[in-house]
Scaffold this active site. Structure first.
Site, PDB file in Angstrom:
ATOM      1  N   SER A   1      10.874 -14.765  15.792  1.00 39.68           N
ATOM      2  CA  SER A   1      11.299 -14.871  14.403  1.00 39.68           C
ATOM      3  C   SER A   1      11.596 -16.324  14.071  1.00 39.68           C
ATOM      4  CB  SER A   1      12.569 -14.036  14.180  1.00 39.68           C
ATOM      5  OG  SER A   1      13.097 -14.233  12.885  1.00 39.68           O
TER       6      SER A   1
ATOM      7  N   TYR B   1      21.579 -11.394  15.373  1.00 39.91           N
ATOM      8  CA  TYR B   1      20.121 -11.275  15.428  1.00 39.91           C
ATOM      9  C   TYR B   1      19.509 -12.611  15.835  1.00 39.91           C
ATOM     10  CZ  TYR B   1      15.318 -10.325  13.951  1.00 39.91           C
ATOM     11  OH  TYR B   1      13.954 -10.160  13.917  1.00 39.91           O
TER      12      TYR B   1
ATOM     13  N   LYS C   1      17.162 -13.426  19.150  1.00 45.31           N
ATOM     14  CA  LYS C   1      15.806 -13.966  19.059  1.00 45.31           C
ATOM     15  C   LYS C   1      15.722 -15.363  19.677  1.00 45.31           C
ATOM     16  CE  LYS C   1      13.424 -10.685  17.082  1.00 45.31           C
ATOM     17  NZ  LYS C   1      12.249 -10.068  17.745  1.00 45.31           N
TER      18      LYS C   1
END
Length: 232
Positions: free
Chosen positions: A131, A144, A148
């Site tokens: 991402s 998050y 990632k």
């Protein structure tokens, strides 16, 4: 590597980018596509080349079973992921751990199981779907982004470690994508079909990194600047 005639496995294949990648692989002539999902019924497909496979990337026993069942794989796509906890300072720590279990430990566990499979089958390739938030962050994406970022670091170390067995390792970065995960956000989004196309192009061209959209391109550039430039 060539997609035509390959045997691929896609994690998180029941919906979103995973389901799109399955269709893209079929369109390019893959011989077999294992469609991994916690409930294999979610990954059923009318094409006989698709084999739904029970696979929970957070369960080592499930991963080991998948590696035994899919011993002919030469292309592995680590796509499964979750989001939604938010701040690491004020959010639910158990949900943050769940993100790390899926987004970081998931690809680690799957690749640990499948690296010997890839080696036996000539090296092949592995794709980790990452991402732009591997590099960017905000309080709303703290956990998050951390998961990632860890997956990005792992992708680099795996690339170096697996080079000797001839395994190509591709990291895919993108901003918002038009899937259920961000359906509630009114922001520009890239189509999953575009991400799948760029990803498989990189596999076939021997690439190592995909910056699928403008947000990911800008995030990569911002890494060389001041820390504040990485805040959303």
């Amino acid at each position: 590597m060539r997609i035509a005639g390959s045997t691929a496995l896609v994690t998180g294949a029941g919906r979103g980018l995973g389901a799109t990648l399955v269709e893209a692989l079929l369109a390019r002539g893959a011989a077999t596509v294992y469609a991994g999902a916690r409930d294999p019924r979610d990954a059923e497909n009318k094409d006989p080349r698709v084999i739904p496979l029970r696979l929970d990337v957070t369960d080592p026993a499930s991963v080991r079973g998948a590696a035994e069942r899919a011993g002919d794989v030469d292309l592995l796509i680590n796509n499964a992921g979750i989001a939604g906890n938010g701040s690491l300072l004020t959010g639910d720590p158990e949900r943050a751990r769940a993100e790390l279990e899926t987004n970081f430990w998931g690809p680690v566990t799957v690749l640990r199981a499948f690296a010997p499979v890839l080696a036996r089958n000539g090296g092949g390739a592995v794709v980790n779907v990452l991402s732009a938030l591997s590099w960017l962050t905000s309080p709303l994406t703290g956990s998050y982004s951390a998961s990632k970022a860890a997956a990005w670091s792992f992708t680099g170390s795996a690339r170096a470690e697996l080079r000797g067995q001839g395994t190509q390792v591709v990291g895919v970065h993108l901003g918002y994508m038009d899937t259920d995960m961000v359906a509630h956000l009114d922001v520009p989004k890239i189509a999953p079909e575009d991400v799948a196309r760029q990803t498989l192009d990189a596999v076939e061209d021997g690439g190592e990194e995909v910056l699928a959209d403008l947000p990911s391109e800008r995030a990569k550039v911002a890494l060389s600047g001041k820390p504040a430039g990485l805040e959303l």
